[in-house]
Design an enzyme around this catalytic site. Structure first.
Site, PDB file in Angstrom:
ATOM      1  N   CYS A   1       0.810  -1.223   0.000  1.00 24.21           N
ATOM      2  CA  CYS A   1       0.000   0.000   0.000  1.00 24.21           C
ATOM      3  C   CYS A   1       0.844   1.274   0.000  1.00 24.21           C
ATOM      4  O   CYS A   1       0.440   2.283  -0.558  1.00 24.21           O
ATOM      5  CB  CYS A   1      -0.906   0.023   1.222  1.00 24.21           C
ATOM      6  SG  CYS A   1      -1.513  -1.589   1.723  1.00 24.21           S
TER       7      CYS A   1
ATOM      8  N   CYS B   1      -2.145   3.528   3.109  1.00 24.00           N
ATOM      9  CA  CYS B   1      -3.070   2.739   3.916  1.00 24.00           C
ATOM     10  C   CYS B   1      -4.120   3.590   4.623  1.00 24.00           C
ATOM     11  O   CYS B   1      -3.915   4.767   4.870  1.00 24.00           O
ATOM     12  CB  CYS B   1      -2.306   1.954   4.975  1.00 24.00           C
ATOM     13  SG  CYS B   1      -1.836   0.334   4.409  1.00 24.00           S
TER      14      CYS B   1
ATOM     15  N   CYS C   1      -5.386  -1.494  -1.066  1.00 18.41           N
ATOM     16  CA  CYS C   1      -6.420  -2.497  -1.309  1.00 18.41           C
ATOM     17  C   CYS C   1      -7.376  -2.007  -2.397  1.00 18.41           C
ATOM     18  O   CYS C   1      -7.780  -0.839  -2.405  1.00 18.41           O
ATOM     19  CB  CYS C   1      -7.187  -2.781  -0.035  1.00 18.41           C
ATOM     20  SG  CYS C   1      -6.151  -3.486   1.242  1.00 18.41           S
TER      21      CYS C   1
ATOM     22  N   GLU D   1     -11.305  -3.454  13.778  1.00 15.01           N
ATOM     23  CA  GLU D   1     -12.198  -3.841  12.685  1.00 15.01           C
ATOM     24  C   GLU D   1     -12.422  -5.340  12.758  1.00 15.01           C
ATOM     25  O   GLU D   1     -11.515  -6.096  13.085  1.00 15.01           O
ATOM     26  CB  GLU D   1     -11.577  -3.480  11.335  1.00 15.01           C
ATOM     27  CG  GLU D   1     -11.502  -1.987  11.115  1.00 15.01           C
ATOM     28  CD  GLU D   1     -10.938  -1.616   9.757  1.00 15.01           C
ATOM     29  OE1 GLU D   1     -10.387  -2.496   9.074  1.00 15.01           O
ATOM     30  OE2 GLU D   1     -11.054  -0.431   9.398  1.00 15.01           O
TER      31      GLU D   1
ATOM     32  N   SER E   1     -14.223  -3.235   8.572  1.00 14.96           N
ATOM     33  CA  SER E   1     -13.397  -2.874   7.425  1.00 14.96           C
ATOM     34  C   SER E   1     -14.308  -2.459   6.282  1.00 14.96           C
ATOM     35  O   SER E   1     -15.465  -2.875   6.204  1.00 14.96           O
ATOM     36  CB  SER E   1     -12.583  -4.100   7.021  1.00 14.96           C
ATOM     37  OG  SER E   1     -12.211  -4.006   5.677  1.00 14.96           O
TER      38      SER E   1
HETATM   39 FE1  FES Z   1      -3.214  -0.883   3.145  1.00 13.75          FE
HETATM   40 FE2  FES Z   1      -5.724  -1.921   2.756  1.00 13.75          FE
HETATM   41  S1  FES Z   1      -4.896  -0.040   2.076  1.00 13.75           S
HETATM   42  S2  FES Z   1      -4.114  -2.693   4.006  1.00 13.75           S
END
Ligand code: FES
Length: 578
Positions: A57, A130, A202, A454, A480
């Site tokens: 990330c 992140c 992600c 989360e 999440s």
């Molecule tokens: Fe880094 Fe999801 S954006 S773990």
């Protein structure tokens, strides 16, 4: 002494470090790093990243920062790069590490603030990847009220498995499928090697991508700068433009609080709603507002969401990932649709130095009908995220309903109460729950967890077992952005603060109604008062020292963003005017 007529150094914080005979020692350090006399007397611009090797990330941020610095230099400024931390939720998920996640948002904001204050930088370009690093960086910008430009590091490319695009969410759910016997460990082994094929955050509309959309909508990021995936070198054009933009903001004295206003917060909440964004936005928007001294709590976010159509088809509720959104025009096209329906404040000033309306006028893209639907024919008429209230959540709660039918948005069932996530996960793993129940996970709030973890491991396991739609889940913790199912988080007040969730017993009948915005338990006021009198007080936690302990001591309710300081309301020292 060289001067640059474009910038009035006598009004900039960096004069305390670079001007006058008394600052000879300070300047000597700058000469030691190869700066020229001209560079020393130009505005000093902090270029902050959350680069580290914890996860893909943030891994591309360092490279992108070099291009931002080029833009700052071309604009007549002197960039000074520094890094702060991140906690990567994908790695911290499902164990004690997740207690560090929300607390890291404050550490990021605090560390950027302290670096800027300590070295008297005049402006800030922040790069983040992140989840918590995006709001953390934006909070620092608004807290310091310096000319600021935010730029996202970009999303990951989707993985491919058996002919379809996959993300890390498929792995979390794969764990549940292996437990349920519908996937083999060998299949999971192949999947884990192909699901994350590049640098970047992600891939779907989880928290990082949601807050990236927020960065454009709130005005701190240049339009479309969040869209291109992390490995694309086309990001460089946006990085350089962001560096140049911050120099124009210094010149015009446009500061972060000129950009982040009540109106721009509402614009941001609209974009979260219409994209089916992460419920975490209901935590982070109030926290950013707090830095500006603006009252904007969970209910304000929920009000906006209630009358915003959901028309962008992104996972986890929908079908597509961040790269798909970028390829059909990205956040600017989404905002143009909102503007067509009169749902945006177009007079908000943005990091470009122009109004949002002026910038959107240049956007030629139109909805493709698959990823971005026309707002006149949305997927559903109301937002993908709903605020709830009732005798079980006087300070509110939040649920993501993107992708759920109306019938699925109403659920009544008996409570099955767990005192922490581990107990719940273990019960789910052993299938010690029944269809129709409401799983309650308490003592997971910001103070009581501590850390407001989360619950993705548990919800993904339920989905993997095919039970995601057959039970509901409520918690004073968080979910999440990748969570699916009827999962209500941020229930407030949290159990540690004596909220009604602390008083629940197995079998209490709980009603979740996202259509009406209700979260209630079939208990009379008298019964709740009786149980409150018998309540033995908050559960003791194992965190009696260290950063998580400090966070737990200071943190306020989720309704107000789980913040740890009074924000601009308590401010007496103005950094930029010192
Ligand atoms: Fe880094 Fe999801 S954006 S773990």
């Amino acid at each position: 002494m060289p001067t640059n007529a474009r910038f009035d150094k006598s009004k900039l914080p960096s004069r305390h470090v670079t001007e006058g005979p008394a600052r000879a020692p300070h300047r000597s350090y700058l000469y030691a790093m190869g700066l020229t006399e001209d560079e020393i007397h130009q505005p000093l611009v902090g270029v902050a990243t959350c680069w580290n090797e914890a996860a893909p990330c943030n891994i591309a941020l360092n490279r992108q920062a070099q291009v931002v610095k080029l833009g700052v230099k071309k604009g007549g400024g002197t960039p000074r790069e520094f890094t702060t931390i991140t906690v990567t939720d994908g790695v911290a998920m499902g164990h004690e590490g997740m207690r560090s996640s929300l607390a890291s948002r404050d550490v990021i904001a605090d560390s950027v603030e302290l670096t800027m204050r300590g070295h008297c930088y005049d402006a800030l370009v922040g790069l983040a990847g992140c989840d918590k690093s995006l709001p953390g960086m934006m909070m620092a910008m608004v807290r310091l009220n310096v000319p600021s430009v935010f730029i996202y590091g970009g999303s990951i490319l989707p993985g491919r498995y058996q002919g379809r695009d996959i993300t890390v969410q498929d792995l979390f759910e794969g764990v549940g499928k292996v437990q349920a016997g519908t996937m083999t460990e060998a299949e999971l082994d192949i999947m884990e090697r192909v699901s994350c094929p590049s640098s970047g955050t992600c891939g779907a509309q989880y928290t990082a991508n949601t807050m990236a959309c927020v960065s454009e909508a709130i005005g701190l990021a240049l339009l479309n700068s969040s869209g291109a995936p992390a490995p694309y070198e086309s990001r460089d054009a946006f990085c350089e433009a962001s560096g140049a933009a911050v120099m124009r903001l210094i010149e015009k004295n446009i500061r972060a609080r000129d950009i982040v206003t009540r109106k721009s917060l509402e614009n941001a909440a609209r974009v979260v709603a219409c994209t089916g964004g992460s419920t975490n936005a209901a935590l982070h928007l109030p926290a950013i507002a707090n830095e500006a001294g603006i009252d904007f709590d969970l209910f304000d976010v929920a009000d906006i969401m209630r009358d915003t159509p959901y028309f962008v088809n992104l996972r986890p509720g929908g079908q597509y990932v961040a790269k798909d959104l970028y390829e059909v025009g990205g956040v600017p096209v989404v905002m143009k649709e909102l503007a067509k329906a009169g749902l945006l404040h177009l007079d908000c000033i943005t990091a470009s130095g122009r109004t949002l309306g002026e910038s959107l006028e240049e956007i030629r893209g139109e909805p493709d009908g698959k990823v971005i639907h026309p707002i006149s024919a949305p997927i559903t008429k109301t937002g993908g995220v709903v605020g709830l209230k009732g005798n079980l959540a006087p300070d509110g709660a939040i649920v993501k309903v993107a992708g759920m039918t109306e019938a699925e948005q109403v659920f009544t069932g008996p409570a099955r109460v767990f005192e922490c996530e581990e107990d719940a996960f273990e019960a789910v793993r052993k299938r010690e729950y029944k269809e129709g129940e409401v799983i309650v996970i308490r003592n997971e709030g910001p103070a009581g967890g501590p850390g407001m973890r989360e619950m993705l491991a548990t919800t993904a396991a339920l989905s993997g077992q095919g039970m995601g739609k057959k039970v509901a889940l409520i918690t004073d913790g968080r979910f999440s952005g990748a969570t699916r199912g009827f999962c209500v988080g941020h229930v407030g007040p949290e159990a540690a603060h004596g909220g009604p969730i602390a008083l629940l017993k197995n079998g209490d009948m709980i009603t979740l109604n996202a259509l009406k915005g209700e979260l209630s338990v079939a208990l009379s006021d008298e019964e709740l008062a009786k149980r409150r009198a018998e309540w033995k007080g908050p559960r003791k936690t194992a965190y009696t020292s260290g950063a998580v302990h400090k966070f737990a001591r200071l943190v306020g309710g989720a309704r107000w963003g789980a913040v740890t300081h009074p924000g601009a309301r308590g401010e007496s020292h103005i950094y930029m005017d010192q």
